[in-house]
Design a protein around this motif. Structure first.
Motif, mmCIF file in Angstrom:
data_model
loop_
_atom_site.group_PDB
_atom_site.id
_atom_site.type_symbol
_atom_site.label_atom_id
_atom_site.label_comp_id
_atom_site.label_asym_id
_atom_site.label_seq_id
_atom_site.Cartn_x
_atom_site.Cartn_y
_atom_site.Cartn_z
ATOM 1 N N PHE A 48 0.818 -1.217 0.000
ATOM 2 C CA PHE A 48 0.000 0.000 0.000
ATOM 3 C C PHE A 48 0.848 1.260 0.000
ATOM 4 O O PHE A 48 0.469 2.272 0.582
ATOM 5 N N ALA A 62 -2.005 3.847 -1.278
ATOM 6 C CA ALA A 62 -2.815 3.797 -2.493
ATOM 7 C C ALA A 62 -3.193 5.180 -2.986
ATOM 8 O O ALA A 62 -4.357 5.485 -3.192
ATOM 9 N N GLN A 109 2.255 -7.496 -3.924
ATOM 10 C CA GLN A 109 2.142 -7.405 -2.450
ATOM 11 C C GLN A 109 0.774 -7.880 -2.015
ATOM 12 O O GLN A 109 0.308 -7.571 -0.928
ATOM 13 N N PRO A 125 -0.229 -1.083 -16.278
ATOM 14 C CA PRO A 125 0.053 -0.149 -17.363
ATOM 15 C C PRO A 125 1.479 -0.271 -17.930
ATOM 16 O O PRO A 125 1.662 -0.137 -19.124
ATOM 17 N N GLN A 164 -9.505 -5.863 -5.589
ATOM 18 C CA GLN A 164 -8.817 -4.580 -5.456
ATOM 19 C C GLN A 164 -9.811 -3.481 -5.086
ATOM 20 O O GLN A 164 -9.538 -2.640 -4.231
ATOM 21 N N LYS A 212 -5.929 -0.370 -18.115
ATOM 22 C CA LYS A 212 -5.532 0.732 -17.241
ATOM 23 C C LYS A 212 -5.376 0.163 -15.837
ATOM 24 O O LYS A 212 -5.933 -0.889 -15.539
ATOM 25 N N GLY A 232 -5.394 -0.706 -9.126
ATOM 26 C CA GLY A 232 -4.992 -1.005 -7.748
ATOM 27 C C GLY A 232 -5.272 0.067 -6.717
ATOM 28 O O GLY A 232 -5.311 -0.219 -5.522
HETATM 29 N N1 MCN Z 1 -5.734 -5.829 -13.119
HETATM 30 C C1 MCN Z 1 -6.583 -6.435 -14.034
HETATM 31 N N2 MCN Z 1 -7.088 -5.694 -15.084
HETATM 32 C C2 MCN Z 1 -6.809 -4.377 -15.210
HETATM 33 C C3 MCN Z 1 -5.971 -3.748 -14.256
HETATM 34 C C4 MCN Z 1 -5.431 -4.514 -13.235
HETATM 35 O O1 MCN Z 1 -6.880 -7.615 -13.897
HETATM 36 N N3 MCN Z 1 -7.300 -3.667 -16.214
HETATM 37 C C5 MCN Z 1 -5.112 -6.611 -12.054
HETATM 38 C C6 MCN Z 1 -3.600 -6.620 -12.237
HETATM 39 O O2 MCN Z 1 -3.153 -7.534 -13.156
HETATM 40 C C7 MCN Z 1 -3.107 -6.840 -10.831
HETATM 41 C C8 MCN Z 1 -4.119 -6.051 -10.011
HETATM 42 O O3 MCN Z 1 -5.309 -5.973 -10.817
HETATM 43 O O4 MCN Z 1 -3.127 -8.189 -10.510
HETATM 44 C C9 MCN Z 1 -3.635 -4.616 -9.693
HETATM 45 O O5 MCN Z 1 -3.069 -4.104 -10.849
HETATM 46 P P1 MCN Z 1 -2.546 -2.592 -11.048
HETATM 47 O O6 MCN Z 1 -3.694 -1.685 -11.102
HETATM 48 O O7 MCN Z 1 -1.613 -2.619 -12.186
HETATM 49 O O8 MCN Z 1 -1.757 -2.230 -9.719
HETATM 50 P P2 MCN Z 1 -0.343 -2.822 -9.249
HETATM 51 O O9 MCN Z 1 -0.310 -4.242 -9.512
HETATM 52 O O10 MCN Z 1 0.740 -1.959 -9.740
HETATM 53 O O11 MCN Z 1 -0.495 -2.664 -7.687
HETATM 54 C C10 MCN Z 1 -0.170 -1.476 -7.031
HETATM 55 C C11 MCN Z 1 -1.356 -0.897 -6.321
HETATM 56 C C12 MCN Z 1 -0.882 0.092 -5.323
HETATM 57 S S1 MCN Z 1 0.135 1.317 -5.865
HETATM 58 C C13 MCN Z 1 -1.209 -0.012 -4.003
HETATM 59 S S2 MCN Z 1 -0.695 1.220 -2.992
HETATM 60 C C14 MCN Z 1 -1.975 -1.142 -3.528
HETATM 61 C C15 MCN Z 1 -2.799 -1.781 -4.583
HETATM 62 O O12 MCN Z 1 -2.096 -1.951 -5.717
HETATM 63 N N4 MCN Z 1 -1.393 -1.982 -2.640
HETATM 64 C C16 MCN Z 1 -1.991 -3.201 -2.418
HETATM 65 N N5 MCN Z 1 -3.556 -2.830 -4.195
HETATM 66 C C17 MCN Z 1 -3.110 -3.642 -3.193
HETATM 67 N N6 MCN Z 1 -3.694 -4.835 -2.950
HETATM 68 C C18 MCN Z 1 -3.178 -5.646 -2.007
HETATM 69 N N7 MCN Z 1 -3.780 -6.823 -1.774
HETATM 70 N N8 MCN Z 1 -2.071 -5.305 -1.287
HETATM 71 C C19 MCN Z 1 -1.473 -4.114 -1.468
HETATM 72 O O13 MCN Z 1 -0.375 -3.797 -0.780
#
Ligand code: MCN
Ligand code: CUM
Length: 793
Positions: A259, A375, A510, A556, A682, A743, A746
């Motif tokens: 996070f 986040a 994470q 992204p 998420q 896009k 998370g």
């Molecule tokens: N995803 C998807 N389809 C999309 C976008 C995303 O299926 N169009 C999926 C991705 O493949 C990924 C997940 O959703 O498995 C989150 O993707 P993304 O939006 O790319 O975010 P990140 O993976 O870069 O995660 C970072 C983001 C951040 S910055 C924080 S802060 C946060 C968050 O994720 N911390 C988390 N969600 C969290 N969730 C958990 N369980 N734990 C954290 O620490």
């Protein structure tokens, strides 16, 4: 290859392979308690470190006596700032071109600051020995109130910095000040408010920690760390500690929530390394809950004074704001270098404005450093909260419906790509469609009728709307770097001879489910089922370079890298298949999982056959080497702009001020959806964050600078009791520039939900003439607002 049989879990949305509701590949180990977190790791001969922290917010260190601690039979080393000075390690660079004390030498600058490090045979001895260290502090007046930090008579916190004669860090601006003022000068209506986003904390379930294992024989440092960005950390360690980068291996094991809390490099990490070098043994350091809440990256802490210019019938023309940003004692926030206020300048929101201007002033206070965490999408949280609160205030003052005013001002679909007034180019969006879906899912008209009836009976029901646009996926290298490292990410795809695949990532999951979703991207592109694809991440020795997971950039940026690397594999497979079939590559056609001869589908080769062929004896064409591997470093052309429409329904107890969130409707648009189940997870998590921040989370300080949120007794986080059953839905507006149209998602719900909750609370209090209330909307604040009193701090 009959895909459906080998992949029974992925049956959602009629997509047997690739994208769909695939169960998480990582969960079998997590739900069985077999996750391997940092504190589960025990190396032979490992020692344990503990940090002595300052009990006061601001003081000169007169002396530190470590004699008694050193005499403890189980203590191997006691390290102070003076010792680190000798190694030139007392100060470390932050990710924002400031420096931060690893251990205090001259002064302590916040309560909880690191003062000494004990290394002992076990954790208990290390903790016991902390109490044997005698520090003589000469207490100084602290700077706690950020509004007074720039007063001429304010004590100077950073007297360690040459030329620093006050507590000012930076002024940063975006937009056109003069053009904005001009719109204001002729506006029919100008509405102003001060909106505060208080200091909160990401509070992941697992706290931060590190194990350093320095091998003096081959000079290799293996560093296990709770980090969201293993490669970036390794490079920074090489730069800071002067260790050669190829001799550093950073391993980020399973992470129990990041996070944003695990982006920074904390003194404890560096101290574990020093401890290992000094003792010649592996040293583990893991912080406890209070250390985590009091000393590692906090979030937000923005005081935002804003003005909105509008027409009498609710057309919003311009927004301007001046922010005072409390960065604590060291400017250690993790922003792309060019943007000291992160992406706050997307505070123009989802609306088509004539002008906008913001100025952010960063200041030092005697509080823990941080700022970009929880986040936040690099401070889009603050931006969204500001604009969505202001739009509601404008609606209230003009007696307009908050849904109607938003519909009147949205950026229209034909305006995309949309250049906003502060320098962003929004890639795509269909705001009205998404918004209307949320209104209908909520039964908005019916809710308003119910509210009117309740009001007539003296009951307090509130309906809150928020419509947010995020900017995630940092970022194009020409605009974005951290400490000079461009924000691109690598991916490597390898197909084994038997047709199974490994994909190596520079990002670090994470809890977001990367082991599943990145396998799904490969599966979608190449037709190998996700369970035959292993995702490797979190180990710099085994993954390509990249900047890591934060700002919802994994999909992204890294997602783009994986898609493009897999497409390279597919293209290569075509040439190998052509050689195997003795036809020209141009004669082949692709269907998911196989190349076949155009016009004769019986003549084809599956990916598994091609993989074996690549490593076999068939004569390969010129320029095609004998493997089926590819790698890509992806530098995205733009960020992605996910968005969403949220509606919250609350009931406020008129007797106690207690807020009950009755319903929450969230419609998100993150473009192409890889795994709908993971996306829902998420969103559920982020909505829970939002309810927490809006109603209960808050890190406060007393006038001496004592942190008042240092335990879960004081820092309240929501439980299942405080949240409703989330009602989620979605629209799909693919990103036009992303390889698969995805896009990020998370952080969307954490970013988008607090204004919906606060807007609902304020709406419930409308009969009392309340138009604004600062977070968290605790019962005492709500009660005070009902009595027309100033809100308690
Ligand atoms: N995803 C998807 N389809 C999309 C976008 C995303 O299926 N169009 C999926 C991705 O493949 C990924 C997940 O959703 O498995 C989150 O993707 P993304 O939006 O790319 O975010 P990140 O993976 O870069 O995660 C970072 C983001 C951040 S910055 C924080 S802060 C946060 C968050 O994720 N911390 C988390 N969600 C969290 N969730 C958990 N369980 N734990 C954290 O620490
Ligand atoms: Cu700003 S919290 Mo996330 O970007 O790791």
């Amino acid at each position: 290859m009959t895909v459906t049989e080998t992949n029974p879990a992925a049956t959602d949305e009629n997509r047997p392979i690739g994208f769909g509701r695939l169960q998480r590949k990582e969960d079998p180990r997590f739900v069985r308690g077999k996750g391997r977190y940092l504190d589960d790791i025990a190396l032979p001969g490992m020692l344990h470190g503990a940090i002595l922290r300052s009990p006061v917010a601001h003081a000169t260190i007169v002396s530190i006596d470590t004699t008694e601690a050193l005499a403890h039979p189980k203590v191997l080393a006691v390290i102070t700032g003076k010792d680190l000075e000798g190694l030139n390690l007392a100060w470390a660079p932050t990710l924002s071109y400031d420096v931060q004390a690893v251990l205090a030498t001259d002064k302590v600058r916040f309560q909880g600051q690191e003062v000494a490090f004990v290394v002992a045979e076990d954790r208990y001895a290390a903790r016991d020995a902390l109490e044997l260290i005698d520090v003589d502090y000469d207490v100084l007046e602290p700077v706690v109130d950020v509004r007074k930090a720039l007063d001429a008579d304010a004590p100077i916190i950073r007297d360690d910095k040459e030329g620093q004669t006050n507590n000012h860090i930076f002024d940063w601006e975006a937009g056109d000040s003069a053009a904005t003022d001009a719109v204001f000068d002729s506006a029919e209506v100008v509405i102003s408010e001060e909106v505060i986003y208080p200091r909160v904390h990401p509070a992941p379930m697992e706290t931060c920690g590190a194990i350093a294992d320095y091998d003096p024989i081959d000079g290799k440092l293996t560093l296990y760390e709770t980090t969201q960005a293993p490669h970036a950390h390794r490079t920074v360690f090489a730069l800071v500690a002067g260790l050669p980068e190829h001799k550093i291996r950073v391993i980020s094991p399973d992470i129990g929530g990041g996070f944003g809390n695990k982006v920074g490099i904390y003194p404890g990490y560096i101290l574990a390394v020093v401890g290992s070098i000094v003792t010649g043994k592996p040293v583990k350091w893991v912080e406890d809950r209070s250390e985590n809440l009091m000393s590692t990256s906090f979030a937000r802490d923005y005081i935002m004074k804003a003005d909105v210019a509008a027409t009498r019938d609710g057309r919003i023309l311009a927004v301007r704001t001046h922010v005072i940003a409390d960065h604590g004692a060291f400017n250690a926030s993790a922003n792309p270098t060019k943007y000291p206020a992160g992406f706050f300048h997307i505070f123009t929101g989802s609306y088509d404005l004539e002008a906008a201007y913001c100025k952010v002033t960063g200041v030092y206070t005697n509080k823990a450093p941080g700022g970009v965490a929880y986040a936040c999408s690099f401070r889009v949280t603050e931006a969204v909260y500001l604009i969505e609160r202001m739009v509601d205030i404008v609606a209230a003052k003009l007696e307009l419906d908050p849904a109607q005013i938003r519909l009147k001002n949205f950026i229209r679909p034909e305006q995309f790509p949309y250049a906003n007034k502060t320098g962003w180019e929004y890639d795509s969006g269909e705001y009205e469609k998404t918004f209307r879906l949320a209104l209908s899912r909520a039964g908005y008209e019916e809710l308003r009728r119910e509210q009117a009836e309740k009001r007539a009976n003296g009951e307090l029901m509130g309906i809150g709307i928020s419509f947010f646009t995020e900017t995630v996926g940092a970022g194009p290298r020409r605009h974005m770097d951290i400490l000079g490292l461009g924000m691109a990410d690598g991916a490597e795809v390898r197909i084994h001879p038997t047709g199974k695949a490994v994909v190596r990532l520079s990002v670090q999951t994470q809890g977001q489910g990367h082991e599943t979703t990145f396998a799904q991207i490969v599966a979608e592109e190449i037709g190998i089922p996700p369970e035959d694809i292993e995702v490797v991440h979190g180990d710099t020795d085994n993954t390509p370079f990249g900047l890591g997971t934060y700002g919802s950039r994994s999909t992204p940026v890294s997602g783009g890298a994986v898609a493009l690397a897999t497409r390279k594999v597919r293209e290569k497979a075509k040439h190998i298949a052509a050689a195997m079939l003795e036809v020209r590559p141009e004669d082949l056609e692709w269907e998911k999982g196989r190349w076949f001869v155009a016009g004769d589908p019986t003549q084809g080769k599956t990916m598994a056959e091609i993989a074996m062929g690549a490593h076999g004896t068939v004569e390969l064409p010129e320029g095609i080497d004998g493997n089926l591997d590819a790698e890509v470093t992806y530098n995205p052309p733009n960020l992605t702009f996910p968005y969403g429409a949220y509606i919250c329904v609350v009931d406020v107890d008129p007797g106690t001020g207690y807020v009950k969130v009755r319903r929450f409707i969230a419609v998100d648009d993150c473009g192409t959806r890889i795994n709908p189940m993971i996306i829902e997870g998420q969103v559920h998590g982020g909505l829970t964050d939002g309810v927490g921040m809006a109603l209960m989370e808050f890190i406060g300080f007393d006038e001496s600078g004592n942190c008042l949120g240092g335990s879960f007794m004081d820092y309240l986080i929501p439980t299942a009791m405080e949240v409703p059953d989330w009602e989620t839905d979605f629209t799909v507006t693919p990103s036009p520039h992303h390889p698969i149209g995805a896009k990020g998602i998370g952080e969307s719900a954490t970013v988008g939900s607090p204004p919906a909750v606060v807007n609902a609370v304020v709406d419930a209090l409308a009969p009392f003439g309340v138009t604004h209330l600062d977070m968290p909307c605790t019962p005492d604040r709500v009660w005070a607002a009902m009595q027309g009193r100033a809100t308690p701090p």
